[in-house]
Design an enzyme around this catalytic site. Structure first.
Site, mmCIF file in Angstrom:
data_model
loop_
_atom_site.group_PDB
_atom_site.id
_atom_site.type_symbol
_atom_site.label_atom_id
_atom_site.label_comp_id
_atom_site.label_asym_id
_atom_site.label_seq_id
_atom_site.Cartn_x
_atom_site.Cartn_y
_atom_site.Cartn_z
ATOM 1 N N CYS A 16 5.994 -17.677 -12.060
ATOM 2 C CA CYS A 16 5.001 -18.262 -11.467
ATOM 3 C C CYS A 16 3.797 -18.277 -12.084
ATOM 4 C CB CYS A 16 4.503 -17.652 -10.207
ATOM 5 S SG CYS A 16 3.756 -15.939 -10.086
ATOM 6 N N CYS A 19 2.124 -13.117 -14.179
ATOM 7 C CA CYS A 19 2.101 -12.224 -15.295
ATOM 8 C C CYS A 19 1.236 -12.505 -16.554
ATOM 9 C CB CYS A 19 3.463 -11.714 -15.918
ATOM 10 S SG CYS A 19 4.564 -11.134 -14.431
ATOM 11 N N CYS A 125 10.915 -10.648 -12.326
ATOM 12 C CA CYS A 125 11.686 -11.792 -12.380
ATOM 13 C C CYS A 125 12.608 -11.653 -13.812
ATOM 14 C CB CYS A 125 10.903 -13.192 -12.410
ATOM 15 S SG CYS A 125 9.940 -13.454 -10.990
ATOM 16 N N CYS A 163 5.175 -7.353 -9.931
ATOM 17 C CA CYS A 163 5.015 -8.707 -9.388
ATOM 18 C C CYS A 163 3.433 -9.044 -8.984
ATOM 19 C CB CYS A 163 6.073 -9.280 -8.161
ATOM 20 S SG CYS A 163 6.013 -10.728 -7.654
ATOM 21 N N HIS A 202 4.036 7.239 -4.066
ATOM 22 C CA HIS A 202 3.994 8.028 -3.104
ATOM 23 C C HIS A 202 3.800 9.590 -3.669
ATOM 24 C CE1 HIS A 202 4.989 10.026 0.928
ATOM 25 N NE2 HIS A 202 5.735 10.783 0.362
ATOM 26 N N CYS A 205 -0.240 8.958 -4.187
ATOM 27 C CA CYS A 205 -0.964 8.117 -3.114
ATOM 28 C C CYS A 205 -2.151 8.876 -2.408
ATOM 29 C CB CYS A 205 -0.098 7.733 -1.866
ATOM 30 S SG CYS A 205 -0.661 6.618 -0.884
ATOM 31 N N CYS A 225 -1.343 7.103 6.761
ATOM 32 C CA CYS A 225 -0.029 6.757 6.032
ATOM 33 C C CYS A 225 0.618 5.434 6.546
ATOM 34 C CB CYS A 225 0.800 7.988 5.787
ATOM 35 S SG CYS A 225 2.306 7.419 5.077
ATOM 36 N N CYS A 231 5.555 0.527 4.066
ATOM 37 C CA CYS A 231 5.184 1.023 2.995
ATOM 38 C C CYS A 231 6.427 1.561 2.100
ATOM 39 C CB CYS A 231 4.405 2.195 2.971
ATOM 40 S SG CYS A 231 3.555 2.452 1.182
ATOM 41 N N CYS A 240 0.442 2.834 -10.081
ATOM 42 C CA CYS A 240 -0.761 2.127 -9.407
ATOM 43 C C CYS A 240 -1.674 2.790 -8.770
ATOM 44 C CB CYS A 240 -0.188 1.193 -8.333
ATOM 45 S SG CYS A 240 1.092 -0.335 -8.963
ATOM 46 N N CYS A 252 -3.019 -2.207 -3.858
ATOM 47 C CA CYS A 252 -2.614 -2.537 -2.304
ATOM 48 C C CYS A 252 -2.623 -1.568 -1.249
ATOM 49 C CB CYS A 252 -0.912 -2.659 -2.480
ATOM 50 S SG CYS A 252 -0.404 -3.895 -3.901
ATOM 51 N N CYS A 259 2.645 -0.956 0.226
ATOM 52 C CA CYS A 259 3.437 -0.894 -1.155
ATOM 53 C C CYS A 259 4.644 -1.859 -0.562
ATOM 54 C CB CYS A 259 3.788 0.100 -1.873
ATOM 55 S SG CYS A 259 4.938 -0.195 -3.169
ATOM 56 N N CYS A 262 7.229 -3.918 -5.368
ATOM 57 C CA CYS A 262 7.354 -5.189 -6.344
ATOM 58 C C CYS A 262 7.846 -4.815 -7.596
ATOM 59 C CB CYS A 262 6.089 -5.776 -6.278
ATOM 60 S SG CYS A 262 4.750 -5.372 -7.274
#
Lengths: 288, 494
Positions: A16, A19, A125, A163, A202, A205, A225, A231, A240, A252, A259, A262
């Site tokens: 798409c 990236c 991908c 993603c 996790h 987080c 949570c 999640c 992340c 996210c 989450c 992805c």
């Protein structure tokens, strides 16, 4: 001292462009530094081909790919974004045409992959097939490693799933290569650098304390949570929560959204339904 | 003499695209626009949890994912019975997320996708592989103006990035925001976020007002013949978009050369497939009944794009369509902006139907959206909800119509047994870059190319400038390639 230049060819398959857009969002170094400057002292990228940003078009840019294959054997970095359609001999995706004939993504990834110094698969991908390879995978999409294995291509592959992928997973990987060489990359069994994909979401987080206390959000928008809302952070390996996204603005779970896993090889089939709780033992793929 | 020009790949667009033009005595007689990638999103969506459509359809396109998130959320709101229940905060934040991406997309389009057709970057930065090879022989801006435009090319990389950072305050991340969901948004409008957003927006507005719009005018002055090139079908369609508590920023309409707005009704949309690789049983259907059944053996087909039509007619979608729609429906601010710009470049309203008209409309729209966002931001109520809870129904149907940076976008869903039975997406580029329809009418981009004089067949600037002015997004349009690889057989080449 002469600057060492690393030619880079960036191919786009079934994807798409997200990236590429994500890498444009890089902050330090910025995309301008990646394209124009010595990224680390004495070392610089030389982007030969990227369909979204390069000036040229048509057959002359296809010549650039052919010349790279011919004249730069073993010296260039191949970046692949998007999955590789393999059904119908690869004709579901082509990157251009030469002498009146389509050049399929399948063909160009093999031709350029065979003699690359290194291949970097960016995004879920290109690494694992991602959404285009989701059931029923209408175009026979596969990730780079799978296509290389099936065609006896031994060029090393670094997988940077996501993603999209986080821009620093790309710039950070390039930094390791330019500073210390590709061999210095410490990869897991899915060829992901442990530097970025070494810990579960996790584990780091900010809502982990809520999980430990049993404080669970019951509907979207609630505090607590997000496990009950689907999640996937408890089986998703990415940094992340520490790195955050878009110059550290948010990510996210901070935005109240579970989450969706992805970066994982099972995305999206293995992480769906996205808003339904998935229990750890139901997972099937290798790093479980 | 009849010859053919083939440009494959067309670069500096989103996705995979090829253009063919048959030239007779220097003028394009026939044109074909074709995408060269098929992923089959609508097939992949079948049988999934309807809520996942909201996450998955964003991945149709990394440049305009928020437009798909918006259309999908509106579609699911309708199917879940939530349309009238989304809280004002939810509507406003959805619009702020979508608006932020309009700004990044428009700035990216002008500077990083289109500008290299007008600006000589190699002379200013050097002969980097990024800037050569390229078409040669028609870079007209003076040395000083050119150098400034190249500086702005680099500066715009920062500004478009900052648009995404601003978006992420409420959207969580970009590309592929996480906050827009059926029923509203998951993030909360606390005062600190509002102020944080506001000051990022101020910097971007300053760039639009003082750099982007003046640069479009500078290019327009150097290339004023492009006010007469790429005229196209001159029938414009806007679904309308940015659903605010107080109404919509963009009005819906169908507008032809008489400049009289005709009311738009989604039931009048059909998709032809005579020249597309789909079973003929699907031709002429409204997307609510649409189907995606590939038939790669079909003789007269040359595209996996279907041909969307409105009452059987070809339409152009995008910023120009929206500006025309709002202009003819008496939007005072749009009228003021358009008239001001036309005065500065000294052309009439008719000149909008052109390559430069499309760039100008996009720049003015960026200003319109950015200015409006400041008002939306201060309408947020920090203590009030952003989302209403929902359940997936056993059965349901819905349509979600929105405006993407490139034009109107629609999503249609049918739910059965709490799963997606049918999901159809029609993107703006599907309209603009569509192949011929059942009546053999060429698509909007094809029509804009036909009749164009090409000065230098080795460097057909005219063709790529026309195509890029539409800001095509091929991944969005999902679907096309000649799987038999025989497109060359379509034309008689002398």
């Amino acid at each position: 001292m002469d600057t060492k230049k690393y030619p880079v060819v960036w191919l786009q398959g079934a994807g798409c462009t997200g990236c590429s857009i994500s890498v444009l969002n890089a902050v330090s170094p910025r995309i301008q530094n990646l394209l124009l400057d010595e990224l680390v002292p004495g070392h610089q990228l030389n982007l030969l081909f990227h369909a979204t940003i390069m000036a040229g078009q048509g057959e002359p840019v296809i010549e650039v790919l052919k010349d790279t294959e011919k004249d730069r054997k073993g010296s260039y970095i191949l970046v692949v974004e998007g999955a590789i359609p393999t059904a119908e001999g690869g004709l579901y995706g082509s990157i251009g045409e030469k002498d009146g004939k389509h050049i399929t993504i399948l063909e160009s990834v093999q031709d350029l992959g065979r003699d690359a110094l290194l291949t970097i698969a960016v995004g879920t991908c290109a690494t694992f097939g991602g959404i285009p390879a989701a059931k029923p995978n209408p175009t026979g999409c596969k990730g780079v490693r799978e296509v290389f294995a099936e065609n006896d291509i031994n060029t090393p592959v670094v997988n940077l799933p996501g993603c999209p992928l986080h821009p620093e997973w790309f710039t950070g990987t390039i930094s390791v290569i330019l500073f210390s060489g590709a061999d210095a990359l410490d990869l897991d069994d899915l060829a992901r650098p442990k530097l970025f994909y070494g810990k579960l979401v996790h584990e780091n987080c900010p809502r982990r304390a809520d999980f430990d206390k049993g404080k669970f959000a019951k509907k979207l928008g609630d505090e607590g949570c997000l496990y009950e809302l689907g999640c996937k952070g408890h089986y998703t390996y990415a940094d992340c929560p520490l790195r955050q996204w878009n110059n550290g603005v948010s990510w996210c779970i901070k935005a109240g959204s579970p989450c969706i896993g992805c970066v994982e090889p099972g995305f999206p089939d293995g992480t769906s339904p996205m808003y339904e709780k998935v229990i750890f033992k139901e997972l099937t793929w290798s790093q479980k | 003499m009849v010859t053919k020009i083939k440009i494959d790949p067309v670069t500096r667009i989103e996705g995979h695209m090829a253009i063919e033009a048959v030239i007779d005595n220097g003028v394009v007689k026939e044109a074909k626009s074709a995408g060269t990638l098929f992923r089959g999103f609508e097939i992949i969506l079948q049988g999934r949890d309807p809520r996942d459509a909201n996450r998955l359809t964003q991945r149709i396109c990394g440049v305009c994912p928020t437009a798909h998130a918006t259309a999908s959320a509106l579609c699911l709101d309708a199917a879940f019975g939530l349309t009238d229940k989304v809280p004002d905060n939810g509507k406003l934040i959805r619009c702020l997320i979508l608006g932020s991406n309009f700004l990044q997309s428009h700035i990216l389009h002008f500077y990083h996708l289109a500008a290299l057709d007008y600006v000589d970057a190699a002379s200013a930065i050097g002969d980097l592989s990024l800037f050569v090879p390229r078409y040669e022989g028609d870079y007209r801006a003076s040395g000083k103006v050119n150098a400034e435009l190249v500086n702005h090319y680099l500066k715009a990389l920062d500004i478009r990035r900052k648009c995404q950072e601003m978006l992420s305050i409420f959207g969580g991340k970009m590309p592929h925001n996480v906050a827009i969901v059926p029923g509203g948004v998951t993030e909360k409008p606390t005062e600190d976020k509002i102020t944080n957003f506001l000051w990022r927006l101020n910097e971007i507005r300053d760039f639009i007002d003082n750099i982007y719009i003046p640069d479009v005018i500078a290019v327009a002055k150097a290339y004023s013949d492009y006010f007469q090139i790429g005229i196209g079908c001159q029938r414009f369609l806007a679904y309308g978009g940015f659903d605010l508590p107080t109404g919509r920023l963009f009005k819906s309409a169908v507008v032809s050369t008489n400049l009289k707005p005709e009311p738009f009704a989604k039931e009048n949309i059909t998709e032809d497939v005579k020249h597309s690789w789909y079973a003929d049983s699907g031709s002429g259907k409204n997307p609510a009944e649409g189907e995606t059944k590939p038939d790669v053996k079909k003789k007269q087909a040359y595209s996996f794009l279907k041909s969307p039509r409105y009452k059987g007619q070809v339409c152009e979608l995008g910023p120009l369509a929206r500006m025309v729609s709002n202009y003819v429906q008496g939007d005072a601010k749009v009228k003021e902006l358009v008239d001001l710009l036309l005065g500065q470049v000294d052309v009439g309203v008719d000149a909008l139907f052109s390559v430069l008209g499309r760039h100008a409309a996009r720049a003015l729209e960026a200003k319109l959206v950015a200015d409006a966002m400041a008002d939306w931001l201060t309408s947020l109520k920090p203590d009030e909800p952003t989302i209403v809870d929902s359940n997936v129904p056993e059965r349901g149907e819905g349509a979600g119509l929105a405006e993407a940076p490139r034009g109107a976008v629609g999503h249609w869903i049918t739910i059965k047994n709490k799963k997606i039975e049918r999901y159809q997406v029609i993107t703006p580029t599907a309209w603009n870059a569509s192949p011929k329809d059942d009546k053999d009418q060429p698509g909007a981009v094809e029509q804009a190319i036909i009749g164009t004089k090409v000065k230098d067949k080795e460097n057909p600037f005219e063709l790529v400038r026309i195509v890029r002015a539409f800001d095509p997004c091929l991944a969005c349009s999902v679907h096309l390639i000649d799987v038999r690889g025989n497109r060359l057989g379509v034309f008689k080449v002398v």
